[in-house]
Design an enzyme around this catalytic site. Structure first.
Site, PDB file in Angstrom:
ATOM      1  CB  SER A  81      -6.509  -9.330   9.599  1.00  0.00           C
ATOM      2  OG  SER A  81      -6.980  -7.993   9.627  1.00  0.00           O
ATOM      3  CG  HIS A 125      -6.895  -3.356  -2.639  1.00  0.00           C
ATOM      4  ND1 HIS A 125      -7.443  -2.619  -1.627  1.00  0.00           N
ATOM      5  CD2 HIS A 125      -6.174  -4.340  -2.052  1.00  0.00           C
ATOM      6  CE1 HIS A 125      -7.040  -3.119  -0.455  1.00  0.00           C
ATOM      7  NE2 HIS A 125      -6.264  -4.167  -0.692  1.00  0.00           N
ATOM      8  CD  GLU A 143      -6.718  -0.430   1.154  1.00  0.00           C
ATOM      9  OE1 GLU A 143      -5.669  -0.228   0.524  1.00  0.00           O
ATOM     10  OE2 GLU A 143      -6.788  -1.193   2.143  1.00  0.00           O
ATOM     11  CE  LYS A 155      -3.523  -2.838   2.078  1.00  0.00           C
ATOM     12  NZ  LYS A 155      -4.719  -2.958   2.909  1.00  0.00           N
TER      13      LYS A 155
HETATM   14  P1  13P Z   1      -4.176  -6.361   5.780  1.00  0.00           P
HETATM   15  O1  13P Z   1      -3.324  -7.615   5.651  1.00  0.00           O
HETATM   16  O2  13P Z   1      -3.418  -5.205   6.368  1.00  0.00           O
HETATM   17  O3  13P Z   1      -5.474  -6.634   6.456  1.00  0.00           O
HETATM   18  O4  13P Z   1      -4.516  -5.889   4.277  1.00  0.00           O
HETATM   19  C1  13P Z   1      -5.033  -6.823   3.392  1.00  0.00           C
HETATM   20  C2  13P Z   1      -5.016  -6.216   2.043  1.00  0.00           C
HETATM   21  O5  13P Z   1      -5.785  -5.320   1.758  1.00  0.00           O
HETATM   22  C3  13P Z   1      -4.046  -6.727   1.068  1.00  0.00           C
HETATM   23  O6  13P Z   1      -4.325  -6.275  -0.213  1.00  0.00           O
END
Ligand code: 13P
Length: 252
Positions: A214, A97, A99, A12
């Site tokens: 997670s 994704h 996001e 990210k």
């Molecule tokens: P986390 O592992 O921080 O929950 O993020 C998952 C993710 O969005 C990977 O693309």
């Protein structure tokens, strides 16, 4: 797992060049020959050339976190094309994704265009799907993920999934510390595989479906033990070498 596991780290918008170098050096030292699984890193765009150099001679794979929906070249300020990413040594690109969908308004049709643009540049798209907590609570998980997957199946065709990876990332599990149980994830993975199988059974059987949300060293093994979970798409834990290596070893 009949399919070779893939453990992908989605950094990210995190880190600095210095921190990234330390992280990659530690991963290189720990990955070994990667005999039983593949490790993939998806750094921010601007770090891709540096990471490419740092992983040279190691089995670590390189990908991008996103790709332009437009193919070719043109007046698309701020966008990075699939061809540019391929030129820099990327083999993969994450598309859709949550996001990107939530914070940047990417629709199913934009995601499908990104999937196609990635493949046109010979990148393997990692297509993310997943429901929000409200959707899960409303019993609409299958409806949401099937809408997201079918939009791409309809546009790109089932054959395109011979050169793609799917990632199930329940939005309520991303960055929350609240992971889906192995059974919850397995149910959705089997459902997604069945959607592809309805169009092409052979391609569905070979399709890698990663779980994201997670994932940590402590919960990875139980997730990866499930029949239809072929590895992980890891956010936060991919920024900590020991944790990401523990996840990798749970798959390998
Ligand atoms: P986390 O592992 O921080 O929950 O993020 C998952 C993710 O969005 C990977 O693309």
């Amino acid at each position: 797992m009949a399919r070779r596991p893939l453990i992908a780290g989605n950094w990210k918008m995190n880190g600095s060049l210095r921190e990234s170098r330390k992280l990659v050096d530690a991963l290189r030292a720990g990955v070994g020959s990667a005999a039983g699984a593949d490790m993939l890193l998806a750094p921010p765009y601007v770090y891709i050339p540096a990471v490419k150099e740092w992983i040279a001679g190691s089995p670590i794979l390189l990908g991008a976190q996103d790709v332009a929906d437009k193919q070719g070249a043109g007046a698309y300020t701020g966008e990075v094309s699939g061809a540019m990413l391929a030129e820099l040594g990327c083999g993969y690109a994450i598309v859709g994704h949550s996001e990107r969908r939530t914070l940047y308004g990417e629709t199913d049709s934009v995601v499908a265009a990104k999937f196609k643009a990635a493949q046109a540049a010979k990148l393997v798209p990692i297509l993310c799907v997943g429901e929000t907590l409200a959707e899960r609570d409303a019993g609409a998980t299958e409806q949401t993920v099937s809408r997201q997957l079918e939009a791409v199946l309809d546009t790109a065709g089932a054959d395109a999934f011979a050169r793609a990876v799917v990632a199930y990332e329940p939005v309520w599990a991303i960055g929350t510390g609240r992971t889906a149980s192995p059974e919850q994830a397995q149910d959705v993975h089997a459902f997604l595989r069945a959607l592809v199988a309805a169009r092409n059974g052979t391609i569905a059987a070979d399709l890698k479906i990663l779980y994201g949300g997670s994932v940590k060293g402590a919960n990875a093994r139980a997730l990866f033990d499930m029949d239809d979970i072929d590895g992980g798409l890891v956010g936060g834990a991919s920024l900590v070498a020991a944790e990401f290596l523990a996840i990798f070893r749970a798959a390998a």
